[in-house]
Design a protein around this motif. Sequence first.
Motif, mmCIF file in Angstrom:
data_model
loop_
_atom_site.group_PDB
_atom_site.id
_atom_site.type_symbol
_atom_site.label_atom_id
_atom_site.label_comp_id
_atom_site.label_asym_id
_atom_site.label_seq_id
_atom_site.Cartn_x
_atom_site.Cartn_y
_atom_site.Cartn_z
ATOM 1 N N HIS A 88 9.789 1.909 -15.529
ATOM 2 C CA HIS A 88 11.033 2.579 -14.259
ATOM 3 C C HIS A 88 10.922 4.298 -14.315
ATOM 4 O O HIS A 88 11.243 5.039 -14.774
ATOM 5 N N VAL A 89 10.063 4.248 -13.427
ATOM 6 C CA VAL A 89 9.844 5.932 -12.929
ATOM 7 C C VAL A 89 9.836 5.987 -11.952
ATOM 8 O O VAL A 89 9.580 5.378 -10.785
ATOM 9 N N ALA A 90 9.807 7.027 -10.535
ATOM 10 C CA ALA A 90 9.664 7.416 -9.509
ATOM 11 C C ALA A 90 8.552 7.642 -8.744
ATOM 12 O O ALA A 90 8.137 9.083 -9.202
ATOM 13 N N ASN A 91 7.503 6.828 -9.114
ATOM 14 C CA ASN A 91 5.974 6.945 -8.874
ATOM 15 C C ASN A 91 5.871 5.530 -8.217
ATOM 16 O O ASN A 91 6.483 4.780 -8.561
ATOM 17 N N ILE A 92 4.505 5.588 -7.177
ATOM 18 C CA ILE A 92 3.675 4.803 -7.076
ATOM 19 C C ILE A 92 2.396 4.650 -7.418
ATOM 20 O O ILE A 92 2.353 5.888 -7.267
ATOM 21 N N LEU A 93 1.702 3.706 -7.629
ATOM 22 C CA LEU A 93 0.369 3.504 -7.754
ATOM 23 C C LEU A 93 -0.298 4.484 -8.617
ATOM 24 O O LEU A 93 -1.045 5.020 -8.273
ATOM 25 N N ASP A 94 0.665 4.270 -9.911
ATOM 26 C CA ASP A 94 -0.177 4.570 -11.240
ATOM 27 C C ASP A 94 -1.630 3.175 -11.424
ATOM 28 O O ASP A 94 -1.335 2.546 -10.940
ATOM 29 N N ALA A 95 -2.015 3.429 -12.752
ATOM 30 C CA ALA A 95 -2.544 2.724 -13.028
ATOM 31 C C ALA A 95 -1.638 1.258 -13.354
ATOM 32 O O ALA A 95 -1.980 -0.110 -12.907
ATOM 33 N N ARG A 96 -0.952 1.443 -14.227
ATOM 34 C CA ARG A 96 0.662 1.014 -14.880
ATOM 35 C C ARG A 96 1.296 0.699 -13.008
ATOM 36 O O ARG A 96 1.532 1.314 -12.965
ATOM 37 N N THR A 97 2.009 -0.802 -13.716
ATOM 38 C CA THR A 97 3.419 -1.813 -12.812
ATOM 39 C C THR A 97 4.444 -0.901 -13.216
ATOM 40 O O THR A 97 5.029 -0.174 -14.010
ATOM 41 N N LEU A 98 4.722 -0.644 -11.835
ATOM 42 C CA LEU A 98 6.235 0.567 -11.144
ATOM 43 C C LEU A 98 6.799 0.180 -10.900
ATOM 44 O O LEU A 98 6.936 -0.645 -9.388
ATOM 45 N N VAL A 99 8.061 1.036 -10.819
ATOM 46 C CA VAL A 99 9.445 -0.219 -10.226
ATOM 47 C C VAL A 99 10.390 0.801 -10.505
ATOM 48 O O VAL A 99 10.659 1.643 -11.259
ATOM 49 N N ILE A 100 11.772 0.620 -9.104
ATOM 50 C CA ILE A 100 12.777 1.694 -8.808
ATOM 51 C C ILE A 100 13.639 0.745 -8.535
ATOM 52 O O ILE A 100 13.131 0.080 -7.482
ATOM 53 N N HIS A 101 14.229 1.731 -8.399
ATOM 54 C CA HIS A 101 15.685 1.290 -6.993
ATOM 55 C C HIS A 101 15.945 2.731 -5.941
ATOM 56 O O HIS A 101 16.700 3.366 -6.602
ATOM 57 N N PRO A 102 15.409 1.512 -5.015
ATOM 58 C CA PRO A 102 15.194 3.285 -4.186
ATOM 59 C C PRO A 102 16.045 3.734 -4.113
ATOM 60 O O PRO A 102 16.919 5.154 -3.770
ATOM 61 N N ALA A 103 17.696 2.767 -3.672
ATOM 62 C CA ALA A 103 18.857 3.265 -2.838
ATOM 63 C C ALA A 103 19.213 4.939 -3.665
ATOM 64 O O ALA A 103 20.231 5.381 -3.768
ATOM 65 N N GLY A 104 19.516 4.494 -5.067
ATOM 66 C CA GLY A 104 19.880 5.192 -6.285
ATOM 67 C C GLY A 104 19.088 6.306 -6.758
ATOM 68 O O GLY A 104 19.321 7.078 -7.587
ATOM 69 N N THR A 105 17.712 6.831 -6.381
ATOM 70 C CA THR A 105 16.670 7.348 -6.788
ATOM 71 C C THR A 105 15.758 8.135 -5.445
ATOM 72 O O THR A 105 16.413 9.056 -5.033
ATOM 73 N N THR A 106 14.631 7.203 -4.938
ATOM 74 C CA THR A 106 14.078 8.490 -4.075
ATOM 75 C C THR A 106 14.122 8.243 -2.567
ATOM 76 O O THR A 106 14.089 8.885 -1.604
ATOM 77 N N HIS A 107 15.582 7.354 -2.389
ATOM 78 C CA HIS A 107 16.418 7.013 -1.026
ATOM 79 C C HIS A 107 17.657 7.997 -1.670
ATOM 80 O O HIS A 107 18.665 7.967 -0.092
ATOM 81 N N GLN A 108 17.833 8.476 -1.982
ATOM 82 C CA GLN A 108 19.887 9.022 -2.715
ATOM 83 C C GLN A 108 19.952 9.754 -1.953
ATOM 84 O O GLN A 108 21.093 9.456 -0.927
ATOM 85 N N GLN A 109 19.023 10.750 -1.353
ATOM 86 C CA GLN A 109 19.715 12.012 -0.241
ATOM 87 C C GLN A 109 20.051 11.061 1.059
ATOM 88 O O GLN A 109 20.392 12.253 2.402
ATOM 89 N N LEU A 110 19.340 9.804 1.173
ATOM 90 C CA LEU A 110 19.510 9.348 2.729
ATOM 91 C C LEU A 110 20.902 8.979 2.630
ATOM 92 O O LEU A 110 21.484 8.517 2.126
ATOM 93 N N SER A 111 21.648 8.877 4.264
ATOM 94 C CA SER A 111 22.856 8.864 4.387
ATOM 95 C C SER A 111 22.882 6.532 4.166
ATOM 96 O O SER A 111 22.037 6.648 5.052
ATOM 97 N N PRO A 112 24.126 6.272 4.171
ATOM 98 C CA PRO A 112 24.164 5.102 3.862
ATOM 99 C C PRO A 112 23.114 4.386 5.826
ATOM 100 O O PRO A 112 21.995 3.275 5.807
ATOM 101 N N GLY A 113 23.337 4.895 7.398
ATOM 102 C CA GLY A 113 23.102 4.714 8.136
ATOM 103 C C GLY A 113 21.073 4.925 8.437
ATOM 104 O O GLY A 113 20.404 3.735 8.721
ATOM 105 N N GLU A 114 20.899 6.199 7.396
ATOM 106 C CA GLU A 114 19.352 6.828 7.277
ATOM 107 C C GLU A 114 18.824 5.152 6.717
ATOM 108 O O GLU A 114 17.259 4.464 6.705
#
Length: 438
Positions: free
Chosen positions: A375-401
């Motif tokens: 569970h990390v904020a990254n993509i395309l490491d050699a390892r498999t990664l998962v995240i919840h975008p609405a709460g993390t990577t895209h958190q600063q976007l408004s609901p519309g965005e």
Amino acid sequence: MNVKKKGLMTRVLHDGHQPDRETGSRAVPIYQTTSYAFRDCDHAANLFALKEPGYIYTRIMNPTTDVLEKRLASIHEAAGSLATASGMAAIFYSVTSITRAGQNIVSGSNLYGGTHTLFTHTLKRFGIEVRFVDSGDAENFARAIDRDTRLLFTESVGNPRCNIDDLEAIAKIAHAHDLPLIVDNTSTPPPIFNPFEWGADILVYSLTKMIGGHGTSIGGAIVEKGGFGWERGGKYPEITGPDPSYHDLNVWEAMDCEKKEQPDCPIFTLKARIGLLRDTGAALSPMNSFLFLQGLETLPLRAKVHVENALAVARHLETHPLVSWINYAGLPSHPDHERCLKMFPLGCGAVFGFGIKGGLTAGKKFIESVELCSHVANILDARTLVIHPAGTTHQQLSPGEQAEAGVTGDMIRISVGLEDVRDILDDLDQALEKSQKL
Ligand SMILES: Cc1ncc(COP(=O)(O)O)c(C=O)c1O
């Protein structure tokens, strides 16, 4: 020997470096130095005045980074490249090299969240307007262009919607208006995809991802195809005009770029280096350049396993009873599947989203239940990664965005790694099972 004729595996292992005569070091040495001894005062003055090529200071150039830049240019059959301290720095430099206050750029709206924030808030503070359009229809770019537009921007595979734009059509629109098309190709480096073959003029990368490949270092790069008509329309004085910060030296004329129609004239990356990189200093460290070279040496091998594993995981999830939807363009159910087959014969990357039955609560439980996946904020490491975008990577976007970017509350983003695919599937299955036990 013509470097452009060699195969990709050969290029990533050899281009841009020969063992030096003194030591014969076969690996690319790490030149961990800030500065370079001048032969004499004339030599120093000539270097500063750009009258002869050579190293002055690692903020601007470094021999280890130079090999990385040459190799990146080579694998894209491109004129030049500029490495930067992060992918965000590469994006910022690529836009601000040719855009100033009062001007605008037109960008697809399905972007990595950090790029969206840079475009919406930070560029605005510098007086640069970003016009977001739905990039699914190339004509939307044409409709948003006006006389103050300086470039078009999109991603090769949108993150996290996994949309694939009609780059050929967008490039045609850009060129009809004498504008360059910049593509963020972070998710799909060669051999997966080379956007220059589809009309792009400039690429940006987060090297942090598949090129580095091991989740160890942050870095970025701009890659420039060459051959763009910067002089047409008189829109780009930053490139073709005299440079007041070099006593009005005109690098475009000095390099004869116009006459050569500049297929091999890396003017964009050169001006970014001697301008923005010199003045704002987001330089890649030599150690990180070395680590990215290590990544590049196995990129073609790793890239194939990433996309093979991604397709296997996507097929598995699509039929899983606890998965409500999935957006991998490698599946026939994705609206851009035909484009994926046409443009990405190896597969369209290894990052996509899916929804879990039970929505947000089940999604959180899933993320907290994975054992092999990280569970990390990254993509395309050699390892498999998962995240919840609405709460993390895209958190600063408004609901519309968020909605525009395809981010929903129940969405899990997965970046499929290189583990044995059976083990990835087992971990996803057990976490999906646990996600329902609230
Ligand atoms: C598509 C894309 N572009 C750019 C970036 C920014 O790169 P960096 O984190 O190296 O600054 C990211 C980071 O996640 C990304 O996913």
